[in-house]
Motif scaffolding. Structure first.
Motif, PDB file in Angstrom:
ATOM      1  N   SER A 173       1.932   7.790  -8.345  1.00 15.60           N
ATOM      2  CA  SER A 173       0.856   8.121  -9.285  1.00 15.60           C
ATOM      3  C   SER A 173      -0.395   8.657  -8.595  1.00 15.60           C
ATOM      4  N   ARG A 182       0.177  10.882 -14.446  1.00 19.92           N
ATOM      5  CA  ARG A 182       0.513   9.459 -14.306  1.00 19.92           C
ATOM      6  C   ARG A 182      -0.722   8.650 -13.967  1.00 19.92           C
ATOM      7  N   LEU A 217      -2.313   5.503 -16.117  1.00 19.96           N
ATOM      8  CA  LEU A 217      -2.672   4.185 -15.571  1.00 19.96           C
ATOM      9  C   LEU A 217      -4.159   3.887 -15.807  1.00 19.96           C
ATOM     10  N   ALA A 273      -2.961  -0.792  -9.555  1.00 17.55           N
ATOM     11  CA  ALA A 273      -1.878  -0.219 -10.366  1.00 17.55           C
ATOM     12  C   ALA A 273      -1.308   1.019  -9.685  1.00 17.55           C
ATOM     13  N   MET A 274      -2.174   1.818  -9.075  1.00 20.62           N
ATOM     14  CA  MET A 274      -1.686   3.028  -8.402  1.00 20.62           C
ATOM     15  C   MET A 274      -0.936   2.671  -7.124  1.00 20.62           C
ATOM     16  N   ALA A 309       0.895   0.066  -6.779  1.00 23.47           N
ATOM     17  CA  ALA A 309       2.196  -0.442  -7.202  1.00 23.47           C
ATOM     18  C   ALA A 309       3.113   0.691  -7.676  1.00 23.47           C
ATOM     19  N   ASP A 310       2.532   1.834  -7.976  1.00 23.45           N
ATOM     20  CA  ASP A 310       3.301   2.977  -8.489  1.00 23.45           C
ATOM     21  C   ASP A 310       2.907   4.163  -7.609  1.00 23.45           C
ATOM     22  N   SER A 311       3.394   4.169  -6.362  1.00 24.69           N
ATOM     23  CA  SER A 311       2.809   5.019  -5.318  1.00 24.69           C
ATOM     24  C   SER A 311       2.801   6.513  -5.675  1.00 24.69           C
TER      25      SER A 311
END
Ligand code: FES
Ligand code: FES
Lengths: 165, 283
Positions: free
Chosen positions: B231, B237, B241, B224-225, B227-229
């Motif tokens: 974060s 953030r 997650l 997840a991290m 994919a949401d760099s």
């Protein structure tokens, strides 16, 4: 098994189970009852002794691992007839001791600590005491006494590479 | 004192000698801080033991420009001192310097910490998981290398015929952190542990200890991290997650119940990312 080691500067021999905790040999065979067995789990620090100059819990030290080592107990720091270790003298002068149960371990932990960390501040002193539990004092007077002793030693110029114990 | 027991005790001076004793059925004795409490847990001490502390090759930390090798008989205190200030190993140093208490850290070894099968709250496994350490074993068939994740999963079977000899680490991390939550400020077993590391490609690795019986990587959160760099470098953030991707089953234990161990993970991730941002590699 036979284990040969040095105890407070003298040769010592043990014959028996190599997994016997060092604290039991000190107290029951050698009658060195300054070292206390309280929790027997490594949590309280009352059983702390020096093994090859390092402060370690003797309740978790199997005697088989002590072969060839030098063990110092609270009795080895000062016999009582001699001058006290400066840390002991400072604890006495500061009236830091209450029931006294924790103090042999406290002195063994902290004497090695001040030897190795002559420039320590209060935070480091407190971190060094994490494994020594005292139910009476609230710790602050102990920390004060150690900090005072380090200040005195620094002022007296005793600190070169460490304080000798 | 325990009644006199005819117990066999070998202080091996070579790995070969240790393996010979293992073949005869001797259990491995490291620092003794876990095994010496076996009788209090209702477990008999082994009848035959082999101690590793006299094997020089297992008692040192070798630091090379691109890798580090840690002997299994190295204590937590020696490990912390050896790696102090080494970029990328901040988390491993924090694990070694904050586990248990100073007296235990002078005695308890790296190998002992990895091989204490019932010790869920051990500090080194999560810290070594984010280093992607390789564990070197000496088996009856010869040396064997295995990744730390597989070692932790299979160690029960592996250790039946092997001794952990060394831990190998690559120096490919730019920063790491190790966040532990004891109930008191110090001296307790941690309720939960979160280790984090950032590699040279800025990918975040996360591992959790003490929440489940065996430490493991938090791959759902890592993905997840990734994919949401942003974060990885934003504590709030990352914590959000962590809440969303919490796939842990907390274990009930004396210090805390399972739901609590699980619940504290998101705040620990937040603290961990904040700690990462303060390290030299990311600041
Ligand atoms: S009796 Fe050894 S630490 Fe408490
Ligand atoms: S003085 Fe009583 S336990 Fe410390």
């Amino acid at each position: 098994m036979t284990v040969i080691f040095q105890l407070n500067g003298e040769d010592c021999r043990f014959d028996g189970d190599p997994m016997t905790p060092l604290v039991d040999i000190l107290r029951q065979e050698r009658f060195l009852t300054g070292t206390k067995a309280v929790c027997r789990e490594g949590f309280c620090g009352a059983c702390t002794v020096h093994v090859d100059d390092e402060a370690v819990p003797s309740c978790l030290k199997p005697i088989g691992l002590v072969q060839g080592c030098a063990v110092t107990t609270i009795e080895g720091l000062s016999s009582g007839n001699q001058a006290l270790h400066p840390l002991q003298a400072n604890f006495e002068a500061a009236d830091a001791v209450q029931c006294g149960m924790c103090f042999p371990g406290m002195v063994m932990s902290l004497s090695a600590f001040v030897r190795d960390n002559p420039h320590a501040g209060r935070a480091e002193i407190k971190a060094a005491m994490v494994g020594n539990i005292c139910r009476c004092t609230g710790y602050e007077r102990i920390v004060d006494a150690v900090a005072d002793w380090l200040d005195q030693a620094r002022m007296a110029g005793q600190v070169v590479r460490g304080i000798h114990v | 004192m325990a009644p006199s027991v005819e117990r066999s005790f070998t202080a091996a001076s070579t790995i070969e000698e240790a393996m010979a004793a293992r073949r005869q059925g001797a259990a491995v004795l490291a620092g003794g801080t876990w095994m010496m409490r076996d009788p209090r847990r209702g477990v008999d001490l082994p009848e035959a033991l082999v101690a590793l502390h006299r094997i020089p090759a297992l008692s040192k930390v070798e630091i090379a420009p691109d890798h580090v090798v840690i002997g299994a008989a190295v204590s937590h205190a020696v490990l912390g001192r050896a790696l102090h200030g080494a970029v990328g190993f901040e988390g491993l140093v924090a694990a070694a310097e904050n586990a248990a208490n100073p007296g235990i850290r002078r005695v308890a070894t790296v190998g002992g910490n990895l091989c204490a099968l019932d010790f869920a709250a051990a500090d080194l496994p999560p810290a070594l998981l984010v280093c992607e350490a390789t564990v070197e074993l000496e088996t009856f068939e010869g040396p064997k290398l295995i990744g730390i994740s597989d070692f932790l999963k299979d160690r029960h079977a592996l250790l039946a015929e092997a001794i952990v000899t060394r831990i190998h680490l690559r120096r490919d991390l730019v920063a790491s952190a190790h966040i532990r939550l004891p109930l008191r400020k110090a001296g307790d077993y941690p309720v939960a542990i979160v280790s984090l590391a950032v590699d040279k490609d800025k990918r975040c690795r996360i591992a959790v200890g003490s929440v489940e019986p065996v430490a493991r990587r938090w791959t759902a959160l890592e993905q997840a991290m990734a994919a949401d760099s942003a974060s990885a470098f934003d504590p709030e953030r990352a914590a959000g997650l962590a809440l969303e991707h919490n796939d842990f089953q907390g274990r009930d234990g004396k210090e805390a119940e399972g739901w609590y161990r699980r619940q504290v993970l998101a705040p620990l991730v937040k603290r961990g990312v904040a700690a990462l941002l303060k390290t030299g590699g990311l600041a």
